[in-house]
Design a protein around this motif. Structure first.
Motif, PDB file in Angstrom:
ATOM      1  N   GLU A  77       4.054  -5.555   4.285  1.00  0.00           N
ATOM      2  CA  GLU A  77       2.856  -6.075   3.371  1.00  0.00           C
ATOM      3  C   GLU A  77       1.846  -6.449   4.363  1.00  0.00           C
ATOM      4  O   GLU A  77       0.686  -6.965   3.615  1.00  0.00           O
ATOM      5  N   ALA A  78       1.829  -6.707   5.332  1.00  0.00           N
ATOM      6  CA  ALA A  78       1.038  -7.230   6.523  1.00  0.00           C
ATOM      7  C   ALA A  78      -0.415  -6.383   6.292  1.00  0.00           C
ATOM      8  O   ALA A  78      -1.474  -6.792   6.519  1.00  0.00           O
ATOM      9  N   PHE A  79      -0.139  -5.209   5.827  1.00  0.00           N
ATOM     10  CA  PHE A  79      -1.094  -4.051   5.987  1.00  0.00           C
ATOM     11  C   PHE A  79      -2.086  -4.280   4.622  1.00  0.00           C
ATOM     12  O   PHE A  79      -3.067  -3.982   4.440  1.00  0.00           O
ATOM     13  N   GLY A  80      -1.687  -5.284   3.584  1.00  0.00           N
ATOM     14  CA  GLY A  80      -2.259  -5.537   2.540  1.00  0.00           C
ATOM     15  C   GLY A  80      -2.924  -6.830   2.523  1.00  0.00           C
ATOM     16  O   GLY A  80      -3.556  -7.411   1.665  1.00  0.00           O
ATOM     17  N   ALA A  81      -2.803  -7.605   3.665  1.00  0.00           N
ATOM     18  CA  ALA A  81      -3.377  -8.808   3.723  1.00  0.00           C
ATOM     19  C   ALA A  81      -4.875  -8.603   4.034  1.00  0.00           C
ATOM     20  O   ALA A  81      -5.257  -7.665   4.761  1.00  0.00           O
ATOM     21  N   GLY A  82      -5.689  -9.462   3.416  1.00  0.00           N
ATOM     22  CA  GLY A  82      -7.087  -9.552   3.743  1.00  0.00           C
ATOM     23  C   GLY A  82      -7.665 -10.502   4.689  1.00  0.00           C
ATOM     24  O   GLY A  82      -6.661 -11.280   5.403  1.00  0.00           O
TER      25      GLY A  82
END
Length: 465
Positions: free
Chosen positions: A460-465
Motif C-alpha cells: 500500500e506504500a505505492f498508493g501513498a501521496g
C-alpha cells in the motif's frame, strides 16, 4: 571460508599489517586453527604437516595475504589469505579469520578494506570470495564492503545403488592434460566459476583423480570405495545439463554401494540440476560466491545513515520525469515503515563513497497470494551520473541477490527497451490494472517454478501521496 567478529573498523597502525609470507608457517597455521575452532561448518582441524598442501590446493599466494599482529613482530590476531586469478584479473579471498580475542576489534574489517584497496591499486577487475550463507555476520560484512552474492554454491551427496544403469558408452575417460585444457577453456567463458573447479586447483589435487567427458560436460572425481568418491569438478556448458546427468549416472553405476559427495561449491546452473535429477540430496550448509567489481561504483546494502542522501537523489532523479507523481522518496520511506523493504541497495561513488543511485525491491501478491515474487522499484540514479551504466550495475546486482536467496520472480513497471536487457518481458499473464500492458514486465528467477498468472498488487506504500 570466513570466521569473523565485529566489523566496526578501528584505526590500525600500518606496522601491525604484515604480509603473510613474512610470518613463520607454524605461527600462521596455529592462528588458523584457533580462528576456525568454532567455525560455522564445524572445527577445522589441519595438522601442520598438511598446511603446505592446503595452501596449494586453495591456490594461495602468501605474498598477497595480510595479517594483523598484536604488536610489531608480535602474534597474529587476524589474517586474510589471497589466491590470484590472473586469467580473470581477479583476486580471491581464500580464507579470512580472527582469533577469539581479536573479535570485536575491527581487525577483520581492516583486512577486508586493505584487500579491496590493494586490488584496485593492482588494476584488478574484481575481487571474489565464498562464504557460508549461514555465517550471517560475515555475509553482512561483505555486503557492507560492496560484495554481492552472484550464485548459490550447494553441496550434494548420495550412496550409489547396486544394479543401476550402466555407464553410457559415450562417457569417455580423458587424460589429465586434455581435462585441464578443457577446464581452462571453460574458465574463460564462465563468469564466477569457483576457482576450485578450474584447471590450476584441479592440477594441484593429489594424484589419482579421474576425468570423464561427454558432449559439453566434464566430470572430475577422486577417492575410492572405502573412503567414498568426491566430485572435484562438474561443469556442463549446456543449461539442460543432460550430459552432466549422464556422466553422474555412469559414475553411480560404476561404483555401487559407494558414497558419492560434492562439496559446497556446485552452482545449480552448471551441474547442480543434474545432481538433483540423479537423486543426490543437498547438504544443509551452502555457500554464496560473492563478487565486488572494481571498475564501476561500489554496490552495497543501504545503511540508515544513507537515507538523507538517498531521498535527495531520488527526488532529483524523478524531478523532470514525465510520468512521476514525485512521491518516490516517500514510497521508499513507507516501505521501510511497513517492513516491506525486502532489499534496498545503493551504488556509491568509488572515490567519495557518496550514494549516487538507489534500487528497492518489495513483495508483491499475485491473485491475492504470496508466491515469492517481488517488485523492482523505484530505481533512481542521480542526474549527473545517468547514462553511465550505474543503473544497470544496480539492477544486475539486485537480481543476482534475489536469485541466490530463492526469490521466484520479479515484476516492474518501466521502459521495455531498457529492461529487456535483463530478461524482463511483457505479456506474461501477470497484470497490473491501470497501466499499459506493454510496460508491465516480468522475469522468472527460479526456473523450477511455474510462471503464475493473475493480478499483481503492490504494498500500500505505492498508493501513498
Amino acid at each position: 571460508m570466513t570466521d569473523l567478529g565485529s566489523v566496526t573498523p578501528l584505526p590500525m597502525p600500518a606496522s601491525l599489517l604484515t604480509a603473510t609470507d613474512q610470518i613463520a608457517p607454524e605461527a600462521l597455521h596455529a592462528a588458523f586453527g584457533r580462528a576456525f575452532a568454532d567455525y560455522v561448518a564445524g572445527p577445522f582441524q589441519l595438522p601442520l604437516a598438511q598446511w603446505p598442501g592446503f595452501l596449494r590446493r586453495q591456490g594461495i599466494d602468501l605474498a598477497l595475504g595480510r595479517a594483523v599482529l598484536d604488536a610489531p613482530g608480535g602474534a597474529v590476531q587476524a589474517f586474510a589469505l589471497v589466491a590470484p586469478r590472473p586469467g580473470l584479473a581477479r583476486w580471491r579471498l581464500a580464507t579470512m579469520g580472527a582469533l577469539p580475542e581479536a573479535r570485536g576489534s575491527g581487525a577483520a574489517a581492516q583486512l577486508l578494506q586493505d584487500f579491496v584497496v590493494r586490488g584496485r591499486a593492482a588494476g584488478l577487475a574484481a575481487m571474489e570470495l565464498e562464504v557460508f550463507a549461514q555465517n550471517e555476520r560475515a555475509v553482512r560484512l561483505y555486503r557492507r564492503h560492496g560484495f554481492v552474492e552472484r550464485h548459490v554454491l550447494q553441496g550434494w551427496q548420495r550412496v550409489a545403488e547396486a544394479g543401476g544403469a550402466q555407464a553410457p558408452a559415450a562417457a569417455l575417460a580423458v587424460g589429465a592434460d586434455a581435462a585441464l585444457a578443457w577446464l581452462r577453456e571453460a574458465e574463460a567463458c564462465i563468469t564466477d566459476l569457483p576457482l576450485q573447479f578450474g584447471a590450476d586447483l584441479v592440477a594441484a589435487l593429489p594424484a589419482g583423480w579421474t576425468a570423464w567427458r561427454q558432449g559439453r560436460a566434464q566430470l572430475v572425481f577422486s577417492g575410492d570405495a572405502e573412503a567414498g568418491l568426491v566430485v572435484r569438478s562438474l561443469i556442463d556448458l549446456d543449461p539442460a545439463q543432460h550430459d552432466a546427468e549422464a556422466l553422474l549416472r555412469g559414475l553411480l553405476a560404476a561404483h555401487p554401494g559407494v558414497r558419492v559427495s560434492a562439496p559446497a561449491l556446485q552452482r545449480p546452473d552448471l551441474g547442480g540440476a543434474a545432481l538433483r535429477r540423479c537423486g543426490f540430496a543437498p547438504e544443509a550448509l551452502h555457500q554464496f560466491i560473492m563478487r565486488r567489481d572494481l571498475a564501476g561504483p561500489l554496490v552495497r546494502d543501504e545503511a540508515p545513515a544513507d537515507r538523507p542522501a538517498v531521498a535527495a537523489l531520488i527526488t532529483a532523479a524523478f524531478r523532470d520525469h514525465p510520468f512521476s507523481r514525485h512521491d518516490e522518496a516517500r514510497i521508499l520511506q513507507r516501505l521501510d515503515e511497513h517492513g516491506a523493504l525486502t532489499l534496498s541497495l545503493v551504488a556509491c561513488d568509488p572515490a567519495s563513497g557518496e550514494p549516487i543511485a538507489h534500487l528497492a525491491f518489495s513483495p508483491v501478491r499475485i491473485a491475492g497470494q504470496d508466491l515469492g515474487w517481488l517488485g523492482l522499484g523505484p530505481l533512481a540514479v542521480r542526474p549527473d551520473r545517468q547514462r553511465q551504466g550505474v543503473g544497470r550495475t544496480l539492477v544486475e546486482a539486485g537480481l543476482a541477490r534475489l536469485r541466490v536467496v530463492g526469490a521466484a520472480g520479479c515484476v516492474l513497471l518501466g521502459d521495455p527497451a531498457y529492461y529487456a536487457r535483463f530478461g524482463f518481458r511483457a505479456g506474461s499473464g501477470l497484470v497490473l490494472p491501470g497501466v499499459p500492458a506493454s510496460h508491465f514486465q516480468a522475469l522468472r528467477l527460479d526456473e523450477a517454478r511455474a510462471l503464475p498468472a493473475g493480478t499483481v498488487s503492490y504494498d500500500e506504500a505505492f498508493g501513498a501521496g
